[in-house]
Design an enzyme around this catalytic site. Structure first.
Site, PDB file in Angstrom:
ATOM      1  N   CYS A 153      62.111  94.932  68.303  1.00  0.00           N
ATOM      2  CA  CYS A 153      61.819  94.292  67.020  1.00  0.00           C
ATOM      3  C   CYS A 153      61.311  95.308  66.014  1.00  0.00           C
ATOM      4  CB  CYS A 153      60.821  93.148  67.211  1.00  0.00           C
ATOM      5  SG  CYS A 153      59.330  93.661  68.046  1.00  0.00           S
ATOM      6  N   CYS A 201      56.880  75.875  53.377  1.00  0.00           N
ATOM      7  CA  CYS A 201      57.556  77.162  53.536  1.00  0.00           C
ATOM      8  C   CYS A 201      59.018  76.889  53.850  1.00  0.00           C
ATOM      9  CB  CYS A 201      56.913  77.946  54.676  1.00  0.00           C
ATOM     10  SG  CYS A 201      57.825  79.439  55.080  1.00  0.00           S
ATOM     11  N   TYR A 229      58.823  93.440  80.166  1.00  0.00           N
ATOM     12  CA  TYR A 229      58.339  92.671  79.004  1.00  0.00           C
ATOM     13  C   TYR A 229      59.126  91.360  78.935  1.00  0.00           C
ATOM     14  CZ  TYR A 229      56.712  97.355  77.688  1.00  0.00           C
ATOM     15  OH  TYR A 229      56.142  98.603  77.680  1.00  0.00           O
ATOM     16  N   GLU A 256      55.645  91.101  83.141  1.00  0.00           N
ATOM     17  CA  GLU A 256      55.085  90.627  81.868  1.00  0.00           C
ATOM     18  C   GLU A 256      53.567  90.621  82.007  1.00  0.00           C
ATOM     19  OE1 GLU A 256      55.781  89.358  78.675  1.00  0.00           O
ATOM     20  OE2 GLU A 256      53.654  88.825  78.645  1.00  0.00           O
ATOM     21  N   CYS A 304      61.606  80.040  45.912  1.00  0.00           N
ATOM     22  CA  CYS A 304      60.257  79.731  46.380  1.00  0.00           C
ATOM     23  C   CYS A 304      59.266  80.167  45.318  1.00  0.00           C
ATOM     24  CB  CYS A 304      59.999  80.469  47.692  1.00  0.00           C
ATOM     25  SG  CYS A 304      58.288  80.387  48.213  1.00  0.00           S
TER      26      CYS A 304
HETATM   27  N1  SAH Z   1      61.721  89.253  76.645  1.00  0.00           N
HETATM   28  C1  SAH Z   1      60.923  88.156  76.169  1.00  0.00           C
HETATM   29  C2  SAH Z   1      59.608  88.593  75.515  1.00  0.00           C
HETATM   30  C3  SAH Z   1      59.684  89.716  74.521  1.00  0.00           C
HETATM   31  S1  SAH Z   1      58.269  89.935  73.500  1.00  0.00           S
HETATM   32  C4  SAH Z   1      61.729  87.258  75.274  1.00  0.00           C
HETATM   33  O1  SAH Z   1      62.838  87.585  74.883  1.00  0.00           O
HETATM   34  O2  SAH Z   1      61.247  86.166  74.938  1.00  0.00           O
HETATM   35  C5  SAH Z   1      57.383  91.186  74.303  1.00  0.00           C
HETATM   36  C6  SAH Z   1      56.610  90.721  75.506  1.00  0.00           C
HETATM   37  O3  SAH Z   1      55.917  91.845  76.042  1.00  0.00           O
HETATM   38  C7  SAH Z   1      55.556  89.666  75.228  1.00  0.00           C
HETATM   39  O4  SAH Z   1      55.774  88.593  76.102  1.00  0.00           O
HETATM   40  C8  SAH Z   1      54.229  90.370  75.547  1.00  0.00           C
HETATM   41  O5  SAH Z   1      53.271  89.503  76.109  1.00  0.00           O
HETATM   42  C9  SAH Z   1      54.671  91.403  76.552  1.00  0.00           C
HETATM   43  N2  SAH Z   1      53.817  92.585  76.674  1.00  0.00           N
HETATM   44  C10 SAH Z   1      53.065  93.196  75.730  1.00  0.00           C
HETATM   45  N3  SAH Z   1      52.489  94.298  76.218  1.00  0.00           N
HETATM   46  C11 SAH Z   1      52.887  94.404  77.506  1.00  0.00           C
HETATM   47  C12 SAH Z   1      52.626  95.360  78.544  1.00  0.00           C
HETATM   48  N4  SAH Z   1      51.853  96.422  78.331  1.00  0.00           N
HETATM   49  N5  SAH Z   1      53.206  95.167  79.742  1.00  0.00           N
HETATM   50  C13 SAH Z   1      54.012  94.088  79.968  1.00  0.00           C
HETATM   51  N6  SAH Z   1      54.285  93.168  79.035  1.00  0.00           N
HETATM   52  C14 SAH Z   1      53.723  93.317  77.822  1.00  0.00           C
END
Ligand code: SAH
Length: 458
Positions: free
Chosen positions: A407, A160, A311, A332, A72
Site C-alpha cells: 500500500c 462523505c 502479514y 500475522e 464535495c
Molecule cells: N493480507 C491481509 C492483511 C494486510 S494488512 C489482507 O489482505 O487483508 C497488513 C497486516 O500486517 C495487518 O493485518 C497487520 O496487523 C499485520 N502486521 C503489522 N505488523 C506486523 C508484523 N510485524 N508482523 C506480522 N504482521 C504484522
C-alpha cells in the site's frame, strides 16, 4: 528570493506522491495543493525553504483539461480526498506515475515493469470501513467528521461521498444524539467519553457499529444503541472498544460486545470471512477481489506448492489461494485476526492451512530454522514495508516466486531493490486503485528467483 505572502504565477507540470501540484519559479520548485497538471495558477507563497517552496492557490488563471468540479463542499480542506477536482482518468494516470516514480527513483528499476493501473469500478461509496473522529470545537460544540489535511483538527462533516449512504445516515444520527450531550465527548480532562465511531459493512449490506470510548459505559448509552438498532435493520453488531490512552492510536485493546455478533462475515472471492473489529480488512471489497486474483495469477500455483502468506490479517489472501496449493502457512501479529484466519479456514472447509500469531520477521526466521522451504511467498506489509532481516530470511528460504502486495510504493520500491540485490528479479508490477479520490495507491508485484549455477546447493 520569494517572501511569504508574495503572489507568483506557476505552471503546474506534475504532481507529488501526495497529490500536490508541482511548478517551477526560477530556481525554486513550488508545491501547491488542489491544482492539476496543465493549470496555470496564481499562488500565494506560504513558506520558502532552501530549494523548495509551498504555496496556496489563489486563482486558476488557465485551468487544466483534467479539471472537473469537485462534488464535495469540503474537498479542499479534508484530509481524505485529494483528487476531487480532476477527472478519474487523470487521477489514475497520476497514481500510476506515483508507482513509476518510486520504482525508478528508489528501486532503480525500469519503468517498463509497471503495467496499466486497474481502476476501481466504484469511485464513490466504496468504503466498507469508516472511522469518524468525535470532538469539541473551541466553543464546546460537538464536531464529527474527518481530519483536516495534515492535521488532527476535526473538520465537521457528516456526509462523505466515499462512504455508503447507510454509514452517513448512522453518523448523522450519532451526531444528533451527541450534539445534545457534549459532555459525552472524550476529552483529555474526562478520559471517558466517545472518541470515534467506527463502522464496517459487508457486501450483503450488514453493518457493525463500534463505539470507541474512554470507558465501557457512558450516560444514555442504551438510548443511543436502542435507537440505532430500531432504525437500522442492517446493524448486526454493536460493540464498544475502550481506549483511554493519550495517543493517535485509534483502537484500544479491549472490545466488549453490546448487542448482536462480535464480528461481521463478508464474502470475498466466493469464500466467507469472519472479520473481528481489530482485524485488518481491505476497504474496497470489489477491487480487493481483483487485486487478490492478480496476486493469485502471479503466484502461478499448480497444487504442489507450499505457500507462505506473511502479514496475512484474517487469512484472506492465502485462503483464496489454498485450493491451488498443497499447504498454506499464514503469519500475522494481531491475535484476533489470527483467530479469524483459523476459523475462516474451518468455515470454508479448508484443511491445508495453518496460521501463526507473531511478528513476520521473527516467525519467518523460525520457520526457516525449522526447515520450511515455501515455493511461493506472499507478503502484504503495512505502509512501513518489510524489514531488511525479513528480506534476507525470505531470500534464504529461496521460494521460486515472491508476490509483494503493497500500500506504499516508496517502501515497496526500497524493498524490491534489496530483493534484486539478493537473488530475485522483479518481473512486473500492477498498480491497483483501491482508494479512489485519495492519494493512496496499491500495487502487486511479482518477483522470481534467478537461476544460478550450483542451484542444488542452495
Ligand atoms: N493480507 C491481509 C492483511 C494486510 S494488512 C489482507 O489482505 O487483508 C497488513 C497486516 O500486517 C495487518 O493485518 C497487520 O496487523 C499485520 N502486521 C503489522 N505488523 C506486523 C508484523 N510485524 N508482523 C506480522 N504482521 C504484522
Amino acid at each position: 528570493m520569494y517572501r511569504k505572502n508574495e503572489m507568483i504565477e506557476l505552471n503546474i507540470t506534475s504532481l507529488t506522491s501526495d497529490g500536490d501540484g508541482v511548478g517551477r519559479a526560477g530556481e525554486l520548485v513550488f508545491f501547491v495543493p488542489n491544482t492539476a497538471v496543465g493549470d496555470t495558477v496564481r499562488a500565494r507563497v506560504l513558506k520558502v525553504k532552501k530549494n523548495v517552496g509551498f504555496g496556496r492557490v489563489e486563482e486558476v488563471l488557465t485551468p487544466s483539461a483534467d479539471r472537473i468540479a469537485p462534488e464535495c463542499p469540503v474537498s479542499f480542506s479534508c484530509g481524505g480526498c485529494v483528487y476531487r477536482h480532476i477527472s478519474y482518468e487523470a487521477e489514475c494516470r497520476a497514481k500510476r506515475q506515483k508507482v513509476i516514480d518510486a520504482v525508478t527513483r528508489i528501486g532503480r528499476l525500469p519503468e517498463e515493469l509497471v503495467r496499466d493501473i486497474v481502476p476501481s469500478k466504484n469511485i464513490d461509496g466504496y468504503r466498507n470501513k469508516a472511522m469518524i473522529p468525535v470532538g469539541l470545537d473551541r466553543d464546546g460544540k460537538v464536531v464529527m467528521g474527518y481530519y483536516a489535511r495534515h492535521s488532527h483538527n476535526i473538520m465537521h462533516c457528516l456526509r462523505c461521498r466515499l462512504s455508503p449512504s447507510v454509514f452517513n445516515d448512522i453518523i448523522a444520527d450519532v451526531y444528533a444524539f451527541l450534539s445534545r450531550r457534549p459532555g459525552l465527548v472524550y476529552t483529555l480532562q474526562n478520559r471517558r467519553g466517545i472518541r470515534h465511531i467506527y463502522l464496517r459493512g459487508t457486501a450483503q449490506g450488514e453493518v457493525m457499529v463500534c463505539v470507541i470510548a474512554g470507558k465501557r459505559r457512558f450516560e444514555d448509552d442504551s438510548v443511543l444503541y436502542d435507537s440505532l438498532k430500531e432504525k437500522y435493520p442492517q446493524i448486526k453488531s454493536i460493540v464498544v472498544n475502550v481506549n483511554a490512552c493519550d495517543t493517535n492510536v485509534i483502537l484500544g485493546d479491549r472490545t466488549f460486545s453490546v448487542w448482536g455478533a462480535d464480528s461481521l462475515t463478508d464474502t470475498l472471492c466466493e469464500l466467507r470471512f469472519e472479520i473481528a473489529p481489530e482485524a485488518f480488512y481491505q476497504i474496497n471489497r470489489d477491487q480487493t477481489q481483483r487485486l487478490y486474483a492478480k496476486a493469485k495469477g502471479y503466484a502461478a500455483l499448480t497444487g504442489e506448492e507450499t505457500l507462505l502468506d506473511l502479514y496475512c490479517g484474517a487469512g484472506t489472501i492465502g485462503l483464496t489461494m489454498a485450493d491451488s496449493c498443497k499447504e498454506l502457512i499464514g503469519v500475522e501479529i494481531i491475535p484476533e485476526a489470527i483467530e479469524n484466519a483459523k476459523r475462516n479456514a474451518q468455515n470454508n472447509g479448508i484443511a491445508n492451512a495453518r496460521f501463526f500469531c507473531g511478528d513476520a520477521t521473527a516467525a519467518a526466521e523460525k520457520l526457516r530454522e525449522e526447515g520450511v522451504r515455501p515455493d511461493v511467498i506472499v507478503v502484504d506489509p503495512p505502509r512501513k514495508g518489510l524489514t531488511p532481516e525479513l528480506i534476507a530470511t525470505v531470500a534464504e528460504m529461496s521460494p521460486d516466486r515472491i508476490v509483494y502486495v503493497s500500500c506504499d510504493p516508496a517502501t515497496m520500491a526500497r524493498d524490491l531493490k534489496l530483493f534484486t540485490e539478493q537473488n530475485y528479479s522483479v518481473k512486473e508490477i500492477t498498480p491497483f486503485d483501491m482508494f479512489p479520490r485519495t492519494s493512496h495507491v496499491e500495487s502487486v508485484c511479482l518477483m522470481s528467483r534467478r537461476k544460478i549455477r550450483n542451484e542444488e546447493t542452495i
